[in-house]
Design a protein around this motif. Structure first.
Motif, PDB file in Angstrom:
ATOM      1  N   ALA A  26      34.380  43.975  38.432  1.00 45.46           N
ATOM      2  CA  ALA A  26      35.149  43.127  39.340  1.00 45.46           C
ATOM      3  C   ALA A  26      35.523  43.950  40.544  1.00 45.46           C
ATOM      4  O   ALA A  26      35.838  45.124  40.426  1.00 45.46           O
ATOM      5  CB  ALA A  26      36.402  42.632  38.633  1.00 45.46           C
ATOM      6  N   ILE A  28      37.468  43.848  44.615  1.00 46.68           N
ATOM      7  CA  ILE A  28      38.388  43.109  45.466  1.00 46.68           C
ATOM      8  C   ILE A  28      37.695  42.917  46.796  1.00 46.68           C
ATOM      9  O   ILE A  28      37.256  43.876  47.410  1.00 46.68           O
ATOM     10  CB  ILE A  28      39.692  43.901  45.644  1.00 46.68           C
ATOM     11  CG1 ILE A  28      40.322  44.179  44.284  1.00 46.68           C
ATOM     12  CG2 ILE A  28      40.645  43.151  46.529  1.00 46.68           C
ATOM     13  CD1 ILE A  28      41.582  44.983  44.360  1.00 46.68           C
ATOM     14  N   ALA A  33      42.057  41.739  49.569  1.00 46.83           N
ATOM     15  CA  ALA A  33      42.834  42.960  49.738  1.00 46.83           C
ATOM     16  C   ALA A  33      43.847  42.797  50.861  1.00 46.83           C
ATOM     17  O   ALA A  33      44.942  43.347  50.815  1.00 46.83           O
ATOM     18  CB  ALA A  33      41.906  44.131  50.033  1.00 46.83           C
ATOM     19  N   GLU A  37      50.262  42.907  48.801  1.00 54.11           N
ATOM     20  CA  GLU A  37      51.464  43.603  49.286  1.00 54.11           C
ATOM     21  C   GLU A  37      52.267  42.759  50.277  1.00 54.11           C
ATOM     22  O   GLU A  37      53.317  43.180  50.728  1.00 54.11           O
ATOM     23  CB  GLU A  37      51.144  44.941  49.964  1.00 54.11           C
ATOM     24  CG  GLU A  37      50.200  45.820  49.190  1.00 54.11           C
ATOM     25  CD  GLU A  37      50.777  46.344  47.876  1.00 54.11           C
ATOM     26  OE1 GLU A  37      51.727  47.117  47.934  1.00 54.11           O
ATOM     27  OE2 GLU A  37      50.280  45.952  46.808  1.00 54.11           O
ATOM     28  N   ARG A 172      56.639  39.388  46.198  1.00 56.12           N
ATOM     29  CA  ARG A 172      55.582  40.214  46.791  1.00 56.12           C
ATOM     30  C   ARG A 172      54.255  39.814  46.176  1.00 56.12           C
ATOM     31  O   ARG A 172      54.152  39.605  44.970  1.00 56.12           O
ATOM     32  CB  ARG A 172      55.880  41.680  46.506  1.00 56.12           C
ATOM     33  CG  ARG A 172      54.994  42.674  47.201  1.00 56.12           C
ATOM     34  CD  ARG A 172      55.534  44.077  47.011  1.00 56.12           C
ATOM     35  NE  ARG A 172      55.667  44.431  45.610  1.00 56.12           N
ATOM     36  CZ  ARG A 172      54.688  44.935  44.855  1.00 56.12           C
ATOM     37  NH1 ARG A 172      53.507  45.129  45.373  1.00 56.12           N
ATOM     38  NH2 ARG A 172      54.892  45.232  43.581  1.00 56.12           N
ATOM     39  N   GLU A 189      42.489  40.178  34.402  1.00 54.54           N
ATOM     40  CA  GLU A 189      42.971  41.369  35.105  1.00 54.54           C
ATOM     41  C   GLU A 189      44.185  41.040  35.946  1.00 54.54           C
ATOM     42  O   GLU A 189      45.133  41.813  36.037  1.00 54.54           O
ATOM     43  CB  GLU A 189      41.856  41.922  35.993  1.00 54.54           C
ATOM     44  CG  GLU A 189      42.041  43.389  36.293  1.00 54.54           C
ATOM     45  CD  GLU A 189      40.839  43.956  37.035  1.00 54.54           C
ATOM     46  OE1 GLU A 189      40.382  45.035  36.636  1.00 54.54           O
ATOM     47  OE2 GLU A 189      40.372  43.318  37.989  1.00 54.54           O
ATOM     48  N   TRP A 192      47.157  40.961  33.810  1.00 52.50           N
ATOM     49  CA  TRP A 192      47.599  42.327  33.500  1.00 52.50           C
ATOM     50  C   TRP A 192      48.339  42.940  34.675  1.00 52.50           C
ATOM     51  O   TRP A 192      49.334  43.623  34.500  1.00 52.50           O
ATOM     52  CB  TRP A 192      46.397  43.197  33.130  1.00 52.50           C
ATOM     53  CG  TRP A 192      46.046  43.075  31.693  1.00 52.50           C
ATOM     54  CD1 TRP A 192      45.110  42.288  31.142  1.00 52.50           C
ATOM     55  CD2 TRP A 192      46.679  43.757  30.615  1.00 52.50           C
ATOM     56  NE1 TRP A 192      45.113  42.418  29.783  1.00 52.50           N
ATOM     57  CE2 TRP A 192      46.046  43.309  29.432  1.00 52.50           C
ATOM     58  CE3 TRP A 192      47.711  44.693  30.523  1.00 52.50           C
ATOM     59  CZ2 TRP A 192      46.413  43.779  28.178  1.00 52.50           C
ATOM     60  CZ3 TRP A 192      48.069  45.168  29.276  1.00 52.50           C
ATOM     61  CH2 TRP A 192      47.416  44.697  28.118  1.00 52.50           C
ATOM     62  N   GLU A 193      47.852  42.689  35.890  1.00 51.74           N
ATOM     63  CA  GLU A 193      48.546  43.212  37.067  1.00 51.74           C
ATOM     64  C   GLU A 193      49.950  42.640  37.142  1.00 51.74           C
ATOM     65  O   GLU A 193      50.897  43.310  37.528  1.00 51.74           O
ATOM     66  CB  GLU A 193      47.794  42.812  38.347  1.00 51.74           C
ATOM     67  CG  GLU A 193      46.458  43.484  38.530  1.00 51.74           C
ATOM     68  CD  GLU A 193      46.617  44.943  38.917  1.00 51.74           C
ATOM     69  OE1 GLU A 193      45.961  45.781  38.295  1.00 51.74           O
ATOM     70  OE2 GLU A 193      47.404  45.226  39.821  1.00 51.74           O
ATOM     71  N   SER A 197      52.784  45.983  38.067  1.00 52.47           N
ATOM     72  CA  SER A 197      51.643  46.454  38.859  1.00 52.47           C
ATOM     73  C   SER A 197      51.133  47.753  38.267  1.00 52.47           C
ATOM     74  O   SER A 197      50.088  48.222  38.600  1.00 52.47           O
ATOM     75  CB  SER A 197      52.049  46.648  40.311  1.00 52.47           C
ATOM     76  OG  SER A 197      53.185  47.474  40.363  1.00 52.47           O
ATOM     77  N   PHE A 198      51.861  48.327  37.350  1.00 51.06           N
ATOM     78  CA  PHE A 198      51.384  49.505  36.646  1.00 51.06           C
ATOM     79  C   PHE A 198      51.957  49.419  35.253  1.00 51.06           C
ATOM     80  O   PHE A 198      53.137  49.210  35.082  1.00 51.06           O
ATOM     81  CB  PHE A 198      51.865  50.746  37.387  1.00 51.06           C
ATOM     82  CG  PHE A 198      52.009  51.979  36.533  1.00 51.06           C
ATOM     83  CD1 PHE A 198      53.122  52.766  36.617  1.00 51.06           C
ATOM     84  CD2 PHE A 198      51.007  52.347  35.651  1.00 51.06           C
ATOM     85  CE1 PHE A 198      53.260  53.908  35.841  1.00 51.06           C
ATOM     86  CE2 PHE A 198      51.134  53.481  34.874  1.00 51.06           C
ATOM     87  CZ  PHE A 198      52.265  54.259  34.973  1.00 51.06           C
ATOM     88  N   VAL A 199      51.110  49.538  34.281  1.00 46.24           N
ATOM     89  CA  VAL A 199      51.604  49.520  32.901  1.00 46.24           C
ATOM     90  C   VAL A 199      51.684  50.961  32.430  1.00 46.24           C
ATOM     91  O   VAL A 199      50.663  51.561  32.148  1.00 46.24           O
ATOM     92  CB  VAL A 199      50.629  48.729  31.996  1.00 46.24           C
ATOM     93  CG1 VAL A 199      51.185  48.613  30.616  1.00 46.24           C
ATOM     94  CG2 VAL A 199      50.395  47.354  32.585  1.00 46.24           C
TER      95      VAL A 199
END
Lengths: 269, 319, 473
Positions: A26, A28, A33, A37, A172, A189, A192-193, A197-199
């Motif tokens: 996958a 972006i 992109a 943000e 955001r 995915e 999950w994000e 934004s970070f696991v």
């Protein structure tokens, strides 16, 4: 003969294709992109049940998967919503980690239209699916923030527009998916994000009971946990032990000088 | 035209068969066997299994796959020979049932047959010459050797000075010490400022072009495009067997471990260590790299993880 | 000079017995890595574990025995506890030998959770390992507490930590040995408590099935290891402060700067351990920065106070040269050089390309082998001088030359290979880093030279003992 060779080659290729299945990475796209943000503007929305809610209140409660559509769409809106409905049910986390907000950009749509749309998808009683309309200028501001465009074709009365699914966390934009159909892996995915934004860690079943810190994926904050105490304890205990040991004994007068170094100790031979 | 038709028919016929039959056995292979074995990809911790169904009797294979520990205890001669060849790393009992073993044997037979034309051996020479030093390593080594030389000279000079004893001028000595303190502290401060801004930790709001999930386990790395949290996920998550990445893209590796501590260390085409991060069970480390040189990259495990630690490696290609 | 006590002699015997064996294990390791001894290759990781545990344990207990011996001039440690400490250490070592040789336990001296429980060796060897650690930890904790108690009999805490020097008072006089010993022992207690927690959590997993958080275990394990290794170094420095002045004919006393520096060390050493976890990106970034700052700052007291102080002591002094002062000075130089390698590696951006390469064993072998070991051997030699003939210049130069050439040659191989990205703890080198094998072969040869130097030292020491005994009768 040539055909036989072709069959063998094709068979080998498909064999390799089987082994390498799922290896399409996958990526972006630049348009996706560009949206990441960005902050969404706040707006007042009317939900399908007639309630007025602020968008910020919705995203504060739980991350949102936001998609834009309109009721009388003869194009990709309905298939897209169906796809999102099935993907969300399959990926897990709906309700716990995120809710879906389907926002109409057509100013002719009303709350009644939203109820009908929900019913047509079988989602009228699902509290994790929100269908909403807003004031024209509010919706335009949201669409502009997302780079989402829509154009009315006066001849048909239909809108031209892209398909967009956006993950929103505390206002955001975390990730955007453009285009129809959305690949299942990309949807998963995205979810999950959204879970952060970070696991930073996964909680495995039957796993540990003392951690150094707790990470809240939603708010991105790190909070010390009981494990941190265990890391700090040895130093603190050692200092306390030292204090205790030194406080206990009865000592001769504090300014007693150390015994003189015996002269013979310095001689070597 | 006939060629195209033949191709389409083959794909149509073979793919569903491929998918259904292979899926269970290939998943099982992936979960249990791929850690130590390849089929036609060369020796790993364990031998290459291509053609093993021709080399060994089927019922020996079934016994070996289901109860390798028992066969070693019973001193089966082939088993003992395999143990010696592998450098005393025994094949563990993985709890595979007989029907699973039969499925695996069929899968191995199929895979070996599919590779009827021998795959070209990976073009790896037996040894490589030493690589050139990377910039950071070169700087560190030169700085270290220079300071060592300074220390050696100073100590030797002080030792030799004792030939002419003289009472010590403490004021001058303390003044010199103060200078030494300021010089050292100053140098350290400069180094701190210069280096603390350049850490490998991903900045909170920065963005990567691609995310690759890496799960490390004894003794293997698994690339995937979705997170693998526990060993059970290997059945459902699509695994990337040959990872290819675009040149110059910002890649984020999200690294975790399925058992003990490992380390994901990326070596570039010049065979220098470029970047690394730990692989810890229950945690995910994000490593951001921009791979600007196309070529073959190696991944080695740099955290001691057991008997196969030095055998644990994988590759990726940047093009 | 005081007659050397029986307990110190016993510790010298322990070093004389164990050190050559542990060096031999190291030579074996580098030989296997050079591609030879293929038939013994499967023992690499168990021997690596034994070598690591043995060396760290030996070079913690030996300097502590030296400090205990040196302290007897000022305070009275308990003889019973000293002998128990020796006995407990020996018992722990025996258990370790069993679990490594019979059980093939090979978790490395880091024993990072959960590897000891998931490495393919039998469960009993892991349990025996934990029992050995328990015995060693308990023994050393009691020993440290007794030494602190002995110091406490004479000095208050603020005196032992020389706080009065900070405000300009020189009375009561506190020798640097006491100050450094107090700091080291407090830090030692902290490290051992961390080890207790780690071992307890291990037991909880083995017997209770309660899994622990790997990051927590890693923090605790590295805190324990870092603190233990650093305080061993300080113990070596402590006896240097005590003994070197006798040869230099000048005093080396506590003053405000010495007091300030060693009190600072007490805090800094507890914070610097984060530099072992730079590559664990889940650690909060703040502690990574603390780790680098603390590691950098920790070099200042060592360089500016201890090393500069020693150089000031020796410079143009009426130095009575002999093997002991030569080894003291050489050991301090080795500590400085190893410190440089360590500070370089404690830079996060450098660590990203040097972590777990051979640069890591390079730096710690430097300040251990050519630092702490030389300081401890110097002290042993220093204490066995009573009534004995001095060694000949030839034998002194021979011993020094062999140790220098062998030691620094061995270390250089590590540094070069580490800069070339050769990984550490690899039994064999894969094709991509196969050039590591030639460095390993050279290193094995150099290590053998060092061993020869050490054996000559032992022979010299034995001769001294024999001379001293005859001189007394």
């Amino acid at each position: 003969m040539r055909a036989a060779h072709a069959v063998i080659v094709a068979w080998l290729l498909s064999g390799i294709a089987c082994v390498c299945s799922g290896a399409t990475p996958a990526s972006i796209s630049r348009d996706e992109a560009r949206v990441a943000e960005r902050m969404l503007p706040d707006a007042e929305l009317r939900l399908a049940d007639g309630r007025l809610m602020r968008l910020s209140a919705l995203w504060r409660e739980r991350p949102l998967l936001l998609t834009l559509f309109y009721r009388h769409c003869a194009g990709t809106c309905m298939p897209s919503l169906l796809l999102i409905r099935d993907a969300a049910a399959g990926s897990g986390g709906l309700g716990r980690d995120f809710r879906v907000l389907a926002l109409s950009f057509a100013d002719s749509d009303t709350a009644e239209d939203m109820r009908a749309q929900a019913a047509s998808l079988g989602l009228q009683n699902d509290p994790n699916w929100l269908f909403a309309v807003g004031r024209t200028e509010d919706v335009q501001r949201i669409a502009d923030a997302l780079g989402f465009w829509f154009r009315r074709d006066l001849a048909t009365g239909q809108y031209d527009h892209p398909t967009m699914l956006v993950a929103v966390d505390q206002g955001r934009v975390v990730r955007a998916l453009l285009g129809y159909p959305i690949a299942a892996e990309r949807f998963r995915e995205l979810v999950w994000e959204l879970r952060g934004s970070f696991v930073p860690y996964y909680r495995l079943p039957g796993q540990s009971w003392l951690r150094c810190f707790e990470f809240n994926g939603r708010t991105g904050t790190v909070r010390p946990d009981w494990g941190m105490l265990l890391v700090l304890a040895p130093g603190m205990i050692a200092i306390l032990v030292a204090i205790g040991l030194f406080a206990y004994p009865q000592r001769p007068a504090a300014h007693a000088a150390s015994p003189p170094v015996r002269a013979s100790e310095t001689a070597v031979r | 035209m006939r060629t195209v038709l033949a191709f389409l028919i083959s794909v149509a016929v073979v793919s569903p068969v491929c998918a259904a039959e292979d899926e269970a056995a290939s998943t099982l292979f992936q979960q249990k066997c791929a850690v130590c074995h390849t089929v036609g990809g060369g020796k790993r911790v364990g031998p290459d299994l291509r053609g093993v169904t021709d080399r060994r009797e089927t019922d020996w294979l079934v016994r070996w796959i289901t109860h390798p520990d028992q066969m070693l205890t019973d001193k089966d001669p082939i088993a003992v020979g395999l143990l010696t060849e592998s450098g005393q790393i025994p094949m563990p009992n993985l709890g595979i049932t007989e029907s699973q073993a039969a499925a695996l044997i069929d899968y191995l037979r199929q895979e070996s047959a599919a590779q009827a034309a021998p795959l070209p051996a990976a073009a790896t020479p037996a040894t490589y010459p030493p690589p050139s030093l990377g910039p950071i390593q070169r700087f560190s080594l030169v700085l270290f050797l220079a300071l060592t030389a300074v220390i050696a000279v100073v100590f030797s000079w002080v030792a030799v000075s004792t030939r002419n004893p003289q009472s010590l001028d403490t004021h001058r000595a303390y003044a010199l010490r103060r200078v030494f303190l300021f010089v050292t502290a100053g140098a350290l401060l400069v180094a701190l400022v210069a280096t603390l801004s350049r850490t490998p930790y991903a900045a909170a709001r920065s963005h990567s072009d691609r995310i690759v999930y890496v799960a490390a386990r004894q003794f293997d790395f698994i690339f995937s495009l979705e997170p693998i949290v526990a060993a059970a996920d290997l059945a459902t998550v699509p695994v990337v067997n040959h990872l290819e990445l675009p040149t110059g893209a910002a890649i984020e590796f999200r690294v975790t471990s399925l058992d003990v501590n490992h380390n994901f260390a990326l070596y570039g085409p010049e065979r220098r260590l470029l970047a690394q991060t730990q692989a810890m069970p229950g945690y995910v480390n994000r490593l951001r790299v921009r791979l600007t040189t196309p070529g073959r990259y190696e991944v080695l495990c740099l955290e001691y993880c057991g008997a196969g630690h030095h055998l644990m490696r994988t590759e990726l290609t940047v093009k | 000079m005081r007659q050397v006590s029986a307990i110190t002699l016993a510790w010298i015997a322990v070093v004389a017995l164990l050190f050559p064996i542990l060096i031999a294990l190291g030579i074996y390791m580098r030989t296997v890595q050079s591609g030879h001894l293929a038939e013994l290759q499967s023992w690499f990781y168990p021997m690596m574990t034994l070598h690591g545990l043995g060396m760290v344990g030996l070079w913690f207990t030996a300097p502590l025995a030296c400090v205990s011996d040196a302290l007897q001039r000022h305070v009275k440690p308990s003889a019973t506890v000293s002998w128990l400490a020796l006995g407990g250490t020996v018992a722990g070592v025996l258990l370790l030998l069993i679990c490594v040789f019979l059980g093939r336990f090979a978790a490395g001296w880091y024993f990072l959770y959960p590897l000891p429980l998931m490495g393919g060796w039998p469960k009993w060897s892991a349990v025996l390992f934990l029992v050995a650690l328990t015995i060693l930890g308990a023994t050393w904790l009691v020993w440290s507490l007794d030494l602190l108690r002995a110091i406490a009999q004479r000095y208050s805490l603020s005196q032992a930590l020389a706080w009065h020097y900070l405000v300009g008072r020189n009375e009561p006089e506190v020798p640097p040995l006491v100050l450094i010993a107090t700091v080291s022992l407090i830090v030692c207690v902290a490290g051992l408590i961390a080890a207790v927690v780690v071992v307890a959590l291990f037991y909880a997993d083995v017997f209770g099935g309660i899994k622990s958080d790997t990051l927590l275990m890693k923090n605790l394990t590295f805190f324990f290891g870092h603190v233990l290794v650093n305080l061993s170094m300080y113990l070596g420095a402590a006896v240097t402060y005590e003994a070197l002045p006798e040869y230099a004919g000048r005093p080396w006393k506590t003053n405000r700067i010495v007091a300030l520096s060693w009190n600072a060390v007490l805090i800094i050493v507890l914070l610097a351990y984060f530099h072992h976890l730079y590559m664990d990106f889940v650690q909060p970034e703040a502690v990574q920065y603390i780790g680098q700052i603390a590691s950098y700052v920790s070099s200042i007291p060592a360089a500016v106070v201890t090393i500069f102080g020693a150089l000031m002591l020796v410079y143009r002094s009426p130095m009575r040269w002999g093997l002991a002062p030569a080894l003291f000075l050489a050991g301090l130089a080795g500590w400085a050089i190893g410190g440089v390698g360590a500070v370089i590696d404690s830079t996060i951006t450098v660590n990203a390309v040097l972590h777990n390469t051979l640069w890591v064993p390079a730096h710690f072998h430097t300040y251990f082998l050519m630092g702490l070991v030389l300081l401890t051997l110097a002290y042993f030699y220093h204490r066995t001088q009573t009534g004995a003939q001095p060694e000949t210049r030839a034998s002194r130069w021979m011993i020094m030359a062999l140790m220098f050439v062998g030691g620094y040659g061995f270390l250089l191989m590590f540094y070069l290979a580490g800069a070339l990205s050769v990984p550490r703890r690899y039994a064999l080198y894969p094709p991509e880093v196969a050039y590591g094998a030639s460095y390993a072969a050279a290193a094995a040869a150099f290590a053998a030279v060092f061993l020869l130097g050490f054996l000559l030292y032992l022979r010299q020491l034995w001769k001294r003992r024999a001379d001293a005994a005859t001189a007394q009768t």
